[in-house]
Design an enzyme around this catalytic site. Structure first.
Site, PDB file in Angstrom:
ATOM      1  N   THR A 130      -5.925   5.886  -8.853  1.00 31.45           N
ATOM      2  CA  THR A 130      -5.128   5.640  -7.657  1.00 31.45           C
ATOM      3  C   THR A 130      -6.023   5.026  -6.579  1.00 31.45           C
ATOM      4  OG1 THR A 130      -3.540   6.642  -6.129  1.00 31.45           O
ATOM      5  CG2 THR A 130      -5.439   7.987  -6.735  1.00 31.45           C
TER       6      THR A 130
ATOM      7  N   LYS B 242      -8.390   0.949  -7.824  1.00 28.04           N
ATOM      8  CA  LYS B 242      -7.757   0.242  -8.936  1.00 28.04           C
ATOM      9  C   LYS B 242      -8.486  -1.050  -9.312  1.00 28.04           C
ATOM     10  CE  LYS B 242      -3.111   2.146  -8.577  1.00 28.04           C
ATOM     11  NZ  LYS B 242      -1.661   1.852  -8.554  1.00 28.04           N
TER      12      LYS B 242
ATOM     13  N   ALA C 112      -0.473  -3.911  -4.420  1.00 30.06           N
ATOM     14  CA  ALA C 112       0.737  -3.313  -4.996  1.00 30.06           C
ATOM     15  C   ALA C 112       1.689  -4.387  -5.499  1.00 30.06           C
ATOM     16  CB  ALA C 112       1.429  -2.435  -3.956  1.00 30.06           C
TER      17      ALA C 112
ATOM     18  N   THR D 281       0.744 -12.082   6.819  1.00 34.22           N
ATOM     19  CA  THR D 281      -0.191 -13.204   6.680  1.00 34.22           C
ATOM     20  C   THR D 281       0.351 -14.129   5.598  1.00 34.22           C
ATOM     21  OG1 THR D 281      -2.019 -11.698   7.215  1.00 34.22           O
ATOM     22  CG2 THR D 281      -2.599 -13.847   6.274  1.00 34.22           C
ATOM     23  N   PRO D 282       1.004 -15.221   5.971  1.00 33.92           N
ATOM     24  CA  PRO D 282       1.679 -16.073   4.986  1.00 33.92           C
ATOM     25  C   PRO D 282       0.766 -16.586   3.883  1.00 33.92           C
ATOM     26  CG  PRO D 282       2.360 -16.665   7.216  1.00 33.92           C
ATOM     27  CD  PRO D 282       1.228 -15.696   7.352  1.00 33.92           C
TER      28      PRO D 282
END
Length: 272
Positions: free
Chosen positions: A61, A65, A131, A153-154
């Site tokens: 977790t 990861k 995620a 943040t594009p």
């Protein structure tokens, strides 16, 4: 007795020991399942210590990861796509095998437990961090009409879309770039719920049959799911089932038996 564990920092909150205890009773397997809080700068040493003491496998977790992925000798396709591992298997030949079943757990929960169809559906994913990267492969395998990733943040959303663009119709952008349309499925994948917040989503994204899903569970999922209800979403789910389905896939990797997840999900829902 064989030893397994969940390794993270923090790890006190983890439900994985409860889930694996339920699987243990259901399948008549006997093993120890531990919680290991690894130092932020001591993950590799913690894994080696657990392995040297006879550890057979570990759930991974936050925040380890990506480090777990790097530590492995061999990796599944999903782990390679995510550049992150959600579980490790310590093999008899001494090698470490990394998998990432986060996306599998999500798709299983949506399609099997909630009867949500993903094929030829429009999916909006809010957030462009680890995620999101962990779930994109299995979501694209379900052949949706398109996936749109939106992020504060594009450039991060654009980067993820570029990585996966050969797998299906996928776009990325900022909140101000969101086209006014109603999505079939909206997935919240940011950490804002930990602060009691949710992203600045505009009105008009939810239709009469839309499904909203938060990858977190419990109180952390509440801000986004409350927004979804206020917007009129018919189906609203947190990620508890995803966690159980993820762990069922890990259990199968370790033991070769696929446990029944429904009673475990019901048990957890009754106690949370």
């Amino acid at each position: 007795m064989d030893k397994y564990a969940v390794i993270g920092n923090p790890v006190e909150h983890s439900l994985s020991p409860v889930i694996f205890q339920a699987f243990e009773k259901q399948t008549n397997h006997s093993f120890d399942y531990l919680k290991i809080k690894a130092p932020v700068n001591g993950f590799a040493a913690a894994v080696k210590k657990f392995h040297d003491k006879g550890g057979k496998g570990a759930n991974i977790t936050l925040p380890f990861k990506e480090e777990a992925y790097q530590l492995a000798d061999k990796r599944s396709q999903e782990a390679n796509e995510a550049h992150a591992a959600s579980a490790l298997q310590f093999r008899e030949d001494g090698t470490i095998y990394a998998v990432n079943y986060d996306g599998l757990g999500l798709v299983q929960d949506l399609t099997r437990n909630h009867n949500i169809t993903l094929t030829q559906k429009s999916i909006l994913i809010v957030g462009a961090g680890g995620a999101t990267r962990g779930i994109l492969g299995p979501l694209l395998n379900a052949a949706p009409e398109k996936i749109v990733i939106v992020n504060r943040t594009p450039s991060k959303a654009h980067a993820l879309a570029k990585i996966f663009h050969l797998r299906g119709e996928i776009q990325g952008g900022g909140f101000d770039e969101l086209e006014p349309m109603r999505y079939d499925v909206i997935i919240h994948a940011t950490s804002l719920g930990h602060q009691g917040k949710f992203p600045p989503l505009p009105d008009g994204l939810i239709g009469s049959q839309s499904c909203c899903y938060d990858l977190s569970y419990g109180k952390i999922a509440s801000p986004f799911l409350q927004w979804a209800k206020d917007q009129g979403a018919k189906y609203n789910f947190d990620g508890l089932g995803m966690l159980v389905e993820h762990n069922a896939a890990v259990f199968y990797l370790w033991f070769g038996i696929y446990p029944d997840t429904n009673p475990v999900i019901e048990m957890l829902q009754a106690h949370l």
